[in-house]
Scaffold this motif. Structure first.
Motif, PDB file in Angstrom:
ATOM      1  N   ILE A  36       0.829  -1.206   0.000  1.00 49.47           N
ATOM      2  CA  ILE A  36       0.000   0.000   0.000  1.00 49.47           C
ATOM      3  C   ILE A  36       0.862   1.253   0.000  1.00 49.47           C
ATOM      4  O   ILE A  36       0.630   2.202  -0.761  1.00 49.47           O
ATOM      5  CB  ILE A  36      -0.952  -0.002   1.209  1.00 49.47           C
ATOM      6  CG1 ILE A  36      -1.993  -1.116   1.065  1.00 49.47           C
ATOM      7  CG2 ILE A  36      -1.652   1.348   1.351  1.00 49.47           C
ATOM      8  CD1 ILE A  36      -2.859  -1.314   2.297  1.00 49.47           C
ATOM      9  N   GLU A  40       1.013   4.296  -2.924  1.00 48.78           N
ATOM     10  CA  GLU A  40       0.722   5.686  -2.565  1.00 48.78           C
ATOM     11  C   GLU A  40       1.934   6.581  -2.826  1.00 48.78           C
ATOM     12  O   GLU A  40       1.777   7.735  -3.243  1.00 48.78           O
ATOM     13  CB  GLU A  40       0.278   5.764  -1.116  1.00 48.78           C
ATOM     14  CG  GLU A  40      -1.091   5.136  -0.879  1.00 48.78           C
ATOM     15  CD  GLU A  40      -1.636   5.369   0.517  1.00 48.78           C
ATOM     16  OE1 GLU A  40      -2.864   5.508   0.655  1.00 48.78           O
ATOM     17  OE2 GLU A  40      -0.828   5.419   1.466  1.00 48.78           O
ATOM     18  N   ARG A  46      -4.720   4.188  -2.477  1.00 47.27           N
ATOM     19  CA  ARG A  46      -4.979   2.787  -2.154  1.00 47.27           C
ATOM     20  C   ARG A  46      -6.297   2.287  -2.729  1.00 47.27           C
ATOM     21  O   ARG A  46      -6.398   1.123  -3.135  1.00 47.27           O
ATOM     22  CB  ARG A  46      -4.920   2.581  -0.637  1.00 47.27           C
ATOM     23  CG  ARG A  46      -5.905   3.408   0.183  1.00 47.27           C
ATOM     24  CD  ARG A  46      -5.677   3.188   1.677  1.00 47.27           C
ATOM     25  NE  ARG A  46      -4.370   3.684   2.113  1.00 47.27           N
ATOM     26  CZ  ARG A  46      -3.871   3.484   3.338  1.00 47.27           C
ATOM     27  NH1 ARG A  46      -4.562   2.794   4.228  1.00 47.27           N
ATOM     28  NH2 ARG A  46      -2.697   3.974   3.662  1.00 47.27           N
ATOM     29  N   GLN A  47      -7.305   3.142  -2.808  1.00 50.45           N
ATOM     30  CA  GLN A  47      -8.589   2.703  -3.361  1.00 50.45           C
ATOM     31  C   GLN A  47      -8.546   2.546  -4.881  1.00 50.45           C
ATOM     32  O   GLN A  47      -9.460   1.987  -5.487  1.00 50.45           O
ATOM     33  CB  GLN A  47      -9.709   3.669  -2.961  1.00 50.45           C
ATOM     34  CG  GLN A  47      -9.631   5.059  -3.582  1.00 50.45           C
ATOM     35  CD  GLN A  47      -8.814   6.017  -2.729  1.00 50.45           C
ATOM     36  OE1 GLN A  47      -8.036   5.601  -1.877  1.00 50.45           O
ATOM     37  NE2 GLN A  47      -9.033   7.309  -2.933  1.00 50.45           N
ATOM     38  N   ALA A  67     -12.233  -2.510  -0.772  1.00 51.10           N
ATOM     39  CA  ALA A  67     -12.123  -2.292   0.669  1.00 51.10           C
ATOM     40  C   ALA A  67     -10.906  -2.980   1.268  1.00 51.10           C
ATOM     41  O   ALA A  67     -10.356  -2.522   2.272  1.00 51.10           O
ATOM     42  CB  ALA A  67     -13.391  -2.774   1.366  1.00 51.10           C
ATOM     43  N   ASP A  68     -10.452  -4.062   0.643  1.00 52.55           N
ATOM     44  CA  ASP A  68      -9.295  -4.785   1.193  1.00 52.55           C
ATOM     45  C   ASP A  68      -8.024  -3.951   1.130  1.00 52.55           C
ATOM     46  O   ASP A  68      -7.095  -4.168   1.914  1.00 52.55           O
ATOM     47  CB  ASP A  68      -9.089  -6.095   0.436  1.00 52.55           C
ATOM     48  CG  ASP A  68     -10.194  -7.097   0.706  1.00 52.55           C
ATOM     49  OD1 ASP A  68     -10.669  -7.163   1.854  1.00 52.55           O
ATOM     50  OD2 ASP A  68     -10.601  -7.798  -0.240  1.00 52.55           O
ATOM     51  N   SER A  70      -7.859  -0.840   1.828  1.00 53.33           N
ATOM     52  CA  SER A  70      -8.008   0.325   2.691  1.00 53.33           C
ATOM     53  C   SER A  70      -7.067   0.297   3.886  1.00 53.33           C
ATOM     54  O   SER A  70      -6.795   1.340   4.483  1.00 53.33           O
ATOM     55  CB  SER A  70      -9.460   0.448   3.179  1.00 53.33           C
ATOM     56  OG  SER A  70      -9.803  -0.660   4.004  1.00 53.33           O
ATOM     57  N   SER A  71      -6.556  -0.874   4.250  1.00 53.86           N
ATOM     58  CA  SER A  71      -5.648  -0.950   5.392  1.00 53.86           C
ATOM     59  C   SER A  71      -4.802  -2.213   5.294  1.00 53.86           C
ATOM     60  O   SER A  71      -5.235  -3.224   4.719  1.00 53.86           O
ATOM     61  CB  SER A  71      -6.431  -0.964   6.703  1.00 53.86           C
ATOM     62  OG  SER A  71      -7.103  -2.198   6.882  1.00 53.86           O
ATOM     63  N   LYS A  74      -6.546  -5.400   6.660  1.00 53.71           N
ATOM     64  CA  LYS A  74      -7.496  -6.075   5.777  1.00 53.71           C
ATOM     65  C   LYS A  74      -6.784  -6.779   4.622  1.00 53.71           C
ATOM     66  O   LYS A  74      -7.114  -7.910   4.267  1.00 53.71           O
ATOM     67  CB  LYS A  74      -8.516  -5.070   5.237  1.00 53.71           C
ATOM     68  CG  LYS A  74      -9.474  -4.536   6.281  1.00 53.71           C
ATOM     69  CD  LYS A  74     -10.486  -3.589   5.648  1.00 53.71           C
ATOM     70  CE  LYS A  74     -11.485  -3.070   6.690  1.00 53.71           C
ATOM     71  NZ  LYS A  74     -12.480  -2.145   6.087  1.00 53.71           N
TER      72      LYS A  74
END
Length: 272
Positions: A36, A40, A46-47, A67-68, A70-71, A74
């Motif tokens: 991630i 960035e 990330r989305q 959504a995975d 996002s962090s 996850k």
């Protein structure tokens, strides 16, 4: 206000320490976080990452969703070898770094004392990616003199820029040096030789200054190149070393130019 600032600083230190402890205990989280962070750093939110995934990667990771990404917490449960392979190739990063192995993140093409070999490498890149914008940049510590009294890290960065998502440009990077020093004359001579090779192939060459701490982190593999590039300040002209103007160059510049030419000539002497 000073007390508030100290509290915030302590809180940030504790938060980073806890994060590092978690990553050491769970290497999959470290891999997810690096993936991630790398996207960035290259200007891809990330989305947006899922929009770039090719069909084979999606087929190998059928349950991965926007959504995975996002962090790290996850994403770590959805990592697959195919996803990490693709990310490393797409961003031109070392797969071992994404795996959490303690290696520099960027691919290093170091031709120290063999600068003539940069020519074949540059030409291969031009053939493989003919439509991209490309240039080589030489980074030194901000405010450091380019001369016999200069010191500190010297970093050669090759960059290729192309169109990415929504017609926004983005870049991939290579390191062309491995912990070179401005106060080590063979490094400076090899830099001048690399600049001469790049310019002979029509590759734009630029020079920039960076804060010493940021530059040191890049050269030791502790910071991504696009993260450090945000801190570039000022311009200088490496081509002045590779091709000094008659009557305006110093004795030191002439010595660097002659040294660079000698390293390039060494390749011809070694050729059967």
């Amino acid at each position: 206000m000073a007390i508030v600032g100290e509290v915030i600083s302590v809180f940030g230190f504790l938060r980073n320490a806890w994060k590092l402890r978690k990553e050491r205990r769970d290497p999959t989280r470290l891999s997810a976080n690096r993936l991630i962070t790398a996207f960035e750093a290259h200007g891809i939110a990330r989305q947006q990452i899922i929009r770039l995934l090719p069909a084979p990667v999606l087929e190998a990771s059928p349950e991965v969703t926007m959504a995975d990404f996002s962090s790290p917490e996850k994403l770590q449960h959805k990592l697959s070898p195919q996803l990490l392979d693709w990310a490393a190739e797409y961003l031109n990063l070392k797969r071992a770094w994404l795996d959490g192995v303690d290696e520099p993140p960027h691919v290093v093409i170091d031709r120290y004392k063999r600068p003539a070999e940069y020519r074949a490498w540059f030409q291969a890149r031009q053939a493989q990616a003919p439509e991209v914008g490309r240039w080589m940049s030489v980074w030194k510590a901000k405010g450091e003199e380019i001369g016999p009294d200069g010191s500190g890290p010297l970093c050669l960065v090759y960059e290729e820029t192309s169109e990415g998502l929504d017609s926004k440009e983005w870049s991939r990077y290579w390191l062309l040096s491995d912990e070179w020093r401005l106060d080590h004359s063979p490094c400076v001579e090899n830099m001048a030789a690399a600049v001469a090779v790049a310019r002979s192939l029509g590759i734009l060459v630029t020079g920039h200054g960076l804060p010493l701490d940021k530059l040191t982190r890049v050269t030791t593999g502790k910071m991504l190149i696009p993260q450090a590039a945000l801190h570039r300040r000022g311009r200088w002209y490496p081509e002045d070393l590779a091709d000094p103007a008659p009557g305006r160059n110093t004795e030191w510049q002439r010595a660097v130019w002659e040294g660079g030419q000698a390293w390039l000539a060494e390749a011809h002497r070694d050729t059967p």
